[in-house]
Design a protein around this motif. Structure first.
Motif, mmCIF file in Angstrom:
data_model
loop_
_atom_site.group_PDB
_atom_site.id
_atom_site.type_symbol
_atom_site.label_atom_id
_atom_site.label_comp_id
_atom_site.label_asym_id
_atom_site.label_seq_id
_atom_site.Cartn_x
_atom_site.Cartn_y
_atom_site.Cartn_z
ATOM 1 N N PHE A 1 0.828 -1.208 0.000
ATOM 2 C CA PHE A 1 0.000 0.000 0.000
ATOM 3 C C PHE A 1 0.860 1.256 0.000
ATOM 4 C CE2 PHE A 1 -2.361 3.424 1.949
ATOM 5 C CZ PHE A 1 -3.629 3.316 1.404
ATOM 6 N N ARG A 2 1.855 1.292 0.857
ATOM 7 C CA ARG A 2 2.691 2.495 0.964
ATOM 8 C C ARG A 2 3.513 2.711 -0.303
ATOM 9 N NH1 ARG A 2 0.198 4.688 4.403
ATOM 10 N NH2 ARG A 2 0.582 6.313 2.867
ATOM 11 N N MET A 3 4.039 1.655 -0.886
ATOM 12 C CA MET A 3 4.844 1.819 -2.089
ATOM 13 C C MET A 3 3.997 2.309 -3.259
ATOM 14 S SD MET A 3 7.782 -1.164 -2.013
ATOM 15 C CE MET A 3 6.645 -2.519 -2.297
ATOM 16 N N LEU A 4 2.745 1.865 -3.320
ATOM 17 C CA LEU A 4 1.857 2.304 -4.398
ATOM 18 C C LEU A 4 1.339 3.725 -4.162
ATOM 19 C CD1 LEU A 4 -0.239 -0.953 -4.939
ATOM 20 C CD2 LEU A 4 1.378 0.055 -6.567
ATOM 21 N N THR A 5 1.492 4.219 -2.936
ATOM 22 C CA THR A 5 0.916 5.509 -2.567
ATOM 23 C C THR A 5 1.944 6.628 -2.457
ATOM 24 O OG1 THR A 5 -0.816 4.363 -1.303
ATOM 25 C CG2 THR A 5 -0.481 6.692 -0.817
ATOM 26 N N ASP A 6 3.136 6.328 -1.946
ATOM 27 C CA ASP A 6 4.035 7.377 -1.472
ATOM 28 C C ASP A 6 5.107 7.840 -2.459
ATOM 29 O OD1 ASP A 6 2.630 7.136 0.846
ATOM 30 O OD2 ASP A 6 4.191 6.095 1.980
ATOM 31 N N PHE A 7 5.309 7.151 -3.570
ATOM 32 C CA PHE A 7 6.468 7.468 -4.408
ATOM 33 C C PHE A 7 6.113 8.076 -5.755
ATOM 34 C CE2 PHE A 7 7.786 4.329 -1.350
ATOM 35 C CZ PHE A 7 8.994 4.854 -0.899
ATOM 36 N N GLU A 8 5.004 7.715 -6.339
ATOM 37 C CA GLU A 8 4.543 8.287 -7.600
ATOM 38 C C GLU A 8 3.045 8.559 -7.507
ATOM 39 O OE1 GLU A 8 6.074 9.282 -10.348
ATOM 40 O OE2 GLU A 8 8.085 8.661 -9.735
ATOM 41 N N GLU A 9 2.604 9.603 -8.148
ATOM 42 C CA GLU A 9 1.183 9.915 -8.179
ATOM 43 C C GLU A 9 0.543 9.135 -9.325
ATOM 44 O OE1 GLU A 9 -1.805 13.777 -8.528
ATOM 45 O OE2 GLU A 9 0.330 14.072 -8.117
ATOM 46 N N LEU A 10 0.070 7.953 -8.991
ATOM 47 C CA LEU A 10 -0.477 7.052 -10.003
ATOM 48 C C LEU A 10 -1.957 7.333 -10.227
ATOM 49 C CD1 LEU A 10 1.176 3.728 -8.778
ATOM 50 C CD2 LEU A 10 1.926 5.172 -10.681
ATOM 51 N N LYS A 11 -2.361 7.211 -11.473
ATOM 52 C CA LYS A 11 -3.756 7.389 -11.854
ATOM 53 C C LYS A 11 -4.250 6.095 -12.525
ATOM 54 C CE LYS A 11 -3.287 12.373 -12.708
ATOM 55 N NZ LYS A 11 -1.863 12.438 -12.296
ATOM 56 N N PRO A 12 -5.569 5.879 -12.551
ATOM 57 C CA PRO A 12 -6.082 4.696 -13.243
ATOM 58 C C PRO A 12 -5.558 4.604 -14.671
ATOM 59 C CG PRO A 12 -7.839 5.730 -11.996
ATOM 60 C CD PRO A 12 -6.646 6.647 -11.897
ATOM 61 N N GLY A 13 -5.088 3.423 -15.040
ATOM 62 C CA GLY A 13 -4.488 3.212 -16.356
ATOM 63 C C GLY A 13 -2.980 3.239 -16.338
ATOM 64 N N ASP A 14 -2.368 3.841 -15.303
ATOM 65 C CA ASP A 14 -0.909 3.849 -15.194
ATOM 66 C C ASP A 14 -0.389 2.441 -14.924
ATOM 67 O OD1 ASP A 14 -0.668 6.533 -15.656
ATOM 68 O OD2 ASP A 14 -0.536 7.112 -13.543
ATOM 69 N N THR A 15 0.903 2.247 -15.210
ATOM 70 C CA THR A 15 1.505 0.918 -15.109
ATOM 71 C C THR A 15 2.526 0.846 -13.982
ATOM 72 O OG1 THR A 15 1.257 0.649 -17.502
ATOM 73 C CG2 THR A 15 2.727 -0.886 -16.384
ATOM 74 N N VAL A 16 2.497 -0.260 -13.268
ATOM 75 C CA VAL A 16 3.499 -0.590 -12.256
ATOM 76 C C VAL A 16 4.154 -1.902 -12.677
ATOM 77 C CG1 VAL A 16 3.907 -1.176 -9.835
ATOM 78 C CG2 VAL A 16 2.166 0.527 -10.437
ATOM 79 N N ILE A 17 5.482 -1.976 -12.604
ATOM 80 C CA ILE A 17 6.192 -3.216 -12.890
ATOM 81 C C ILE A 17 6.870 -3.680 -11.609
ATOM 82 C CG2 ILE A 17 8.343 -2.072 -13.641
ATOM 83 C CD1 ILE A 17 8.625 -4.297 -15.756
ATOM 84 N N GLN A 18 6.852 -4.982 -11.362
ATOM 85 C CA GLN A 18 7.473 -5.505 -10.146
ATOM 86 C C GLN A 18 8.071 -6.877 -10.392
ATOM 87 O OE1 GLN A 18 4.993 -6.691 -6.850
ATOM 88 N NE2 GLN A 18 3.326 -7.433 -8.129
ATOM 89 N N ASN A 19 9.161 -7.173 -9.688
ATOM 90 C CA ASN A 19 9.669 -8.542 -9.624
ATOM 91 C C ASN A 19 9.187 -9.168 -8.311
ATOM 92 O OD1 ASN A 19 11.431 -7.393 -7.708
ATOM 93 N ND2 ASN A 19 13.140 -7.278 -9.155
ATOM 94 N N ALA A 20 9.529 -10.427 -8.088
ATOM 95 C CA ALA A 20 9.035 -11.158 -6.911
ATOM 96 C C ALA A 20 7.518 -11.052 -6.810
ATOM 97 C CB ALA A 20 9.689 -10.636 -5.632
ATOM 98 N N ALA A 21 6.848 -11.142 -7.948
ATOM 99 C CA ALA A 21 5.404 -10.887 -7.986
ATOM 100 C C ALA A 21 4.588 -11.944 -7.256
ATOM 101 C CB ALA A 21 4.936 -10.785 -9.436
ATOM 102 N N ASN A 22 5.159 -13.133 -7.035
ATOM 103 C CA ASN A 22 4.425 -14.182 -6.335
ATOM 104 C C ASN A 22 4.675 -14.164 -4.833
ATOM 105 O OD1 ASN A 22 7.117 -15.083 -7.153
ATOM 106 N ND2 ASN A 22 6.596 -16.970 -6.068
#
Length: 376
Positions: free
Chosen positions: A173-194
């Motif tokens: 939650f904090r990583m998705l909230t505190d570092f970039e101002e994301l809007k619907p449709g924006d993309t996030v990429i991550q490793n260790a996804a499982n």
């Protein structure tokens, strides 16, 4: 009704794997001082370690006397507590903060308040509580804790969701909230996804309308893992090998380059995430499972002006210790998602404290996505 059966009844998420359950308890029962008190808990058991080392060898199941309950303390009966990588690192002696030895293992879990001290105003008998900070020691049947070290959770969410809420979903939650101002449709990429964090990222991002590119290692059960992550709401699931191939161009025809990259691995995997980050974007590192340094290409800094950040949820909680609303609002929002069926606990294997050696060994096996959870 057994706790494992209660969890099954309340959980409306991914499949839960089970081992034989504990002794029956009454779900949500309010137990008072007259029928559950410190003096009555003479056989309190805990998973204790007296020295650092290999977790399955360093940890022992021991009986502990509960201390006298002061006026600002509460008696908590633990309900469930997971095994997280940070718990294992603490036992190994490699984590950033280490409790004094001997110590009870476990930094996360949910318990029920059974008795309150005379000065306690924030908690009442029957409340569900989780630790505010690391180091309390949750792998035990009961504990006497300071009321100020605990925060309440609603009792209308599944036990397993409550037990696993304080670390991984909060990190996501904090990583998705505190570092970039994301809007619907924006993309996030991550490793260790499982991973636990990765699964929470997928679900929270989907609830907010963000697209996710989720990178996992190749493995024997690859298709099964891919299907499970897609069912959680992942937009794309790819392997580390695909991350380095021209097929990525096809993905970016369907979604914009990511504003945010979340790195829980390090090494080459982190460098590849940076390659796909859009100009001015951020890569946030919260883990280093590869145990390799993060290498940042000079071109990414000069020509793309990417931001390299780090995040540790324990530090966030400490920084916001005196801001009651910060933690409360986050937990409330996460619980809303849980109730709506948009945030489920990861697949869990429920185990008894007595079976701790196998649970610790299983928690350290590679390519295992099931979280081991002690059920008291």
């Amino acid at each position: 009704m057994k706790l494992s059966r209660v969890a099954s009844f309340l959980t409306r998420g991914p499949r839960v794997y089970r081992s034989p359950g504990p002794e029956p308890i009454r779900y949500g029962a309010v137990l008072t001082k007259s029928n559950f008190s410190v003096s009555a808990v003479k056989d309190n058991t805990a998973l204790l370690y007296r020295k650092h080392g290999e977790p399955s060898q360093a940890v022992q199941l021991e009986s502990l006397d509960l201390p006298h309950m002061g006026p600002e303390c509460v008696l908590v009966k633990m309900l469930a507590a997971p095994i997280n990588p940070s718990d294992l690192n603490m036992i190994q002696g490699t984590y950033a903060v280490l409790p004094e030895l001997p110590a009870v293992g476990g930094n996360e879990g949910v318990g029920q308040v059974m008795e309150v001290g005379e000065r306690v105003k924030t908690l009442k008998v029957g409340d569900w509580v989780i630790p505010r900070d690391a180091g309390i020691g949750t792998w035990r049947t009961a504990a006497v804790l300071k009321a100020g070290d605990l925060v309440t959770l609603p009792k209308d969410i599944p036990v397993l969701s409550a037990a696993t809420l304080g670390v991984n979903p909060c990190t996501a939650f904090r990583m998705l909230t505190d570092f970039e101002e994301l809007k619907p449709g924006d993309t996030v990429i991550q490793n260790a996804a499982n991973s636990g964090v990765g699964q929470a990222v997928i679900q929270i991002a989907a609830a907010k309308g963000f697209q996710t590119i989720n990178v996992i290692r190749d493995r024997p059960d690859l298709q099964c893992v891919c299907d499970r992550l897609m069912a959680l709401g992942a937009t794309h699931v790819i392997t580390e090998q695909t991350l380095r191939r021209p097929e990525m161009k096809e993905i970016f025809r369907a979604c914009p380059p990511p504003k945010l990259a979340l790195n829980g691995v390090g090494g080459k995997s982190a460098t590849e995430l940076l390659r796909h980050l859009q100009s001015g974007g951020s890569m946030v590192t919260y883990g280093g499972m590869a145990k390799q340094p993060v290498t940042v290409p000079v071109s990414a800094l000069i020509f793309k002006d990417v931001k390299i950040r780090g995040f540790w949820v324990t530090q966030w909680k400490r920084d916001n210790k005196h801001d009651e609303d910060a933690l409360r609002n986050m937990l409330d929002e996460l619980c809303i998602l849980i109730r709506a069926g948009k945030l489920a606990a990861p697949a869990c294997a429920e185990v008894r404290l007595q079976d701790f050696r196998k649970a610790l060994e299983d928690a350290m096996r590679p390519y295992v996505s099931t979280k081991q959870v002690f059920v008291m």
